[in-house]
Enzyme design. Structure first.
Site, PDB file in Angstrom:
ATOM      1  N   THR A  39     -27.817 -31.388-110.635  1.00  0.00           N
ATOM      2  CA  THR A  39     -27.487 -30.072-110.064  1.00  0.00           C
ATOM      3  C   THR A  39     -26.759 -29.222-111.092  1.00  0.00           C
ATOM      4  O   THR A  39     -26.828 -28.001-111.064  1.00  0.00           O
ATOM      5  CB  THR A  39     -26.644 -30.218-108.771  1.00  0.00           C
ATOM      6  OG1 THR A  39     -25.345 -30.707-109.087  1.00  0.00           O
ATOM      7  CG2 THR A  39     -27.323 -31.123-107.766  1.00  0.00           C
ATOM      8  N   ARG A  54     -19.602   2.795 -73.010  1.00  0.00           N
ATOM      9  CA  ARG A  54     -18.746   1.744 -73.569  1.00  0.00           C
ATOM     10  C   ARG A  54     -18.763   1.823 -75.090  1.00  0.00           C
ATOM     11  O   ARG A  54     -19.584   2.531 -75.683  1.00  0.00           O
ATOM     12  CB  ARG A  54     -19.223   0.350 -73.120  1.00  0.00           C
ATOM     13  CG  ARG A  54     -20.572  -0.045 -73.681  1.00  0.00           C
ATOM     14  CD  ARG A  54     -20.960  -1.488 -73.359  1.00  0.00           C
ATOM     15  NE  ARG A  54     -22.276  -1.797 -73.918  1.00  0.00           N
ATOM     16  CZ  ARG A  54     -22.836  -3.001 -73.894  1.00  0.00           C
ATOM     17  NH1 ARG A  54     -22.215  -4.014 -73.314  1.00  0.00           N
ATOM     18  NH2 ARG A  54     -24.022  -3.204 -74.438  1.00  0.00           N
TER      19      ARG A  54
HETATM   20  O1  LIG Z   1     -25.809  -5.448 -74.397  1.00  0.00           O
HETATM   21  C1  LIG Z   1     -25.376  -6.441 -73.748  1.00  0.00           C
HETATM   22  N1  LIG Z   1     -26.208  -7.482 -73.495  1.00  0.00           N
HETATM   23  C2  LIG Z   1     -25.808  -8.586 -72.795  1.00  0.00           C
HETATM   24  O2  LIG Z   1     -26.603  -9.543 -72.581  1.00  0.00           O
HETATM   25  C3  LIG Z   1     -24.485  -8.590 -72.324  1.00  0.00           C
HETATM   26  N2  LIG Z   1     -23.761  -9.496 -71.597  1.00  0.00           N
HETATM   27  C4  LIG Z   1     -22.519  -8.980 -71.441  1.00  0.00           C
HETATM   28  O3  LIG Z   1     -21.573  -9.556 -70.851  1.00  0.00           O
HETATM   29  N3  LIG Z   1     -22.434  -7.757 -72.027  1.00  0.00           N
HETATM   30  C5  LIG Z   1     -23.635  -7.496 -72.592  1.00  0.00           C
HETATM   31  N4  LIG Z   1     -24.099  -6.436 -73.306  1.00  0.00           N
END
Ligand SMILES: O=c1[nH]c(=O)c2[nH]c(=O)[nH]c2[nH]1
Length: 302
Positions: free
Chosen positions: A58, A177
């Site tokens: 190596t 979010r």
């Molecule tokens: O975009 C998401 N997909 C998921 O599968 C998921 N599951 C979760 O708790 N939040 C999110 N957000």
């Protein structure tokens, strides 16, 4: 009785830096990589019979990385990985496959007084450009290129609702979010017949990387995301469309959660829902969403 089911060995974490000096302009360009070389072939007896006559040390592999970096271009990384792997399978008759990984780290040129500086750079993030090439004797070269460690966040423009609700569910549905992820994205090229075919494609590699990076960020930024799953699928489709030589695209995206904090205990402070401004970033647990997307097979003619 025991026997070797599969074996490979080599050198990992070979760190290499190369500078290219343009004598006319005085501009220097740098590349820093971390390379992994793993070889396969007629090496079983080194494990089963202590037969070191089949072992390329190596340490010699590490030396080879340095010599090949001196002799050849190290960019694009797809080319360097292919040059390196081809060397091993062509030099040692008993070596049948070379698995090469090249991780290229960011050194972005500084802008000083509005001008690109000829020889000064900065690390603008942990993101790397990763290439994994498998070079097999008589079977061509398979390459997967990718982006790893591109950390992104959007403060709105992401929703998540309509998911399964049952006796295990506490998560509220949300129409607005924070969305943050650490992008790990890869695209696999159609098998190249050999090093010459890789050389013919040289301009395509940087173009694909730039395209995948731009698509990832544009889709992330502009889409009102209904879920990580749907957003990453759209990214895959756009990359397949932009790079015809690519067969599959994959993403692995952690969902890096930012939790609202109820501050009503302090003088009735409003900090949830539409009043949320201060959040608690979570280290874990995190969601982890993965997908590989291929081109649809054309419908067979009836
Ligand atoms: O975009 C998401 N997909 C998921 O599968 C998921 N599951 C979760 O708790 N939040 C999110 N957000």
């Amino acid at each position: 009785m025991a026997s070797v089911a599969s074996a490979r060995y080599g050198k990992d974490n070979v760190r290499v830096y190369k500078v290219e000096r343009n004598a006319e302009t005085g501009v220097q360009t740098v590349t820093e990589m971390t390379v992994c070389v793993l070889l396969e072939g007629a090496i079983d007896t080194s494990y089963t019979k202590a037969d070191n006559s089949v072992v390329v040390a190596t340490d010699s592999m590490k030396n080879t990385v340095y010599i090949k970096a001196k002799e050849h271009p190290v960019t694009p990384p797809e080319l360097f990985a292919s040059i390196l792997g081809t060397h091993f399978i062509e030099t040692y008759p008993h070596i049948t496959a070379a698995n090469i990984k090249v991780v290229t780290h960011r050194w972005t040129r500084m802008t000083i007084d509005g001008k690109p500086h000829p020889h000064s750079f900065y690390r603008d993030g942990a993101e790397t450009r990763d290439v994994e090439a498998v070079i097999r004797k008589g079977k061509g070269i398979d390459i997967r290129s990718g982006i790893v460690g591109l950390l992104v966040l959007k403060s709105t423009g992401s929703q998540f609702h309509g998911f399964v609700r049952d006796e295990y569910t506490t998560l509220p549905e949300v129409w607005d979010r924070i969305l943050s992820t650490d992008v790990d994205c890869g695209w696999s090229w159609k098998t190249f017949s050999g090093l010459d075919a890789v050389k013919e494609s040289i301009p395509k590699f940087d173009k694909a990387w730039e395209g995948a990076r731009a698509i990832t960020m544009k889709t992330f930024a502009e889409e009102d995301s209904p879920s990580v799953q749907n957003t990453m699928y759209k990214m895959c489709g756009s990359i397949l469309e932009a790079v015809p030589e690519v067969e599959t695209v994959n993403y692995s995206l952690p969902n890096k959660h930012y939790f609202e904090i109820d501050l009503s205990w302090h003088k009735g402070t409003k900090n949830t829902g539409k009043d949320a401004e201060v959040y608690a970033p979570q280290s874990g647990p995190n969601g982890l969403i993965q997908v590989t997307v291929a081109r649809s097979q054309a419908a067979p003619k009836l």
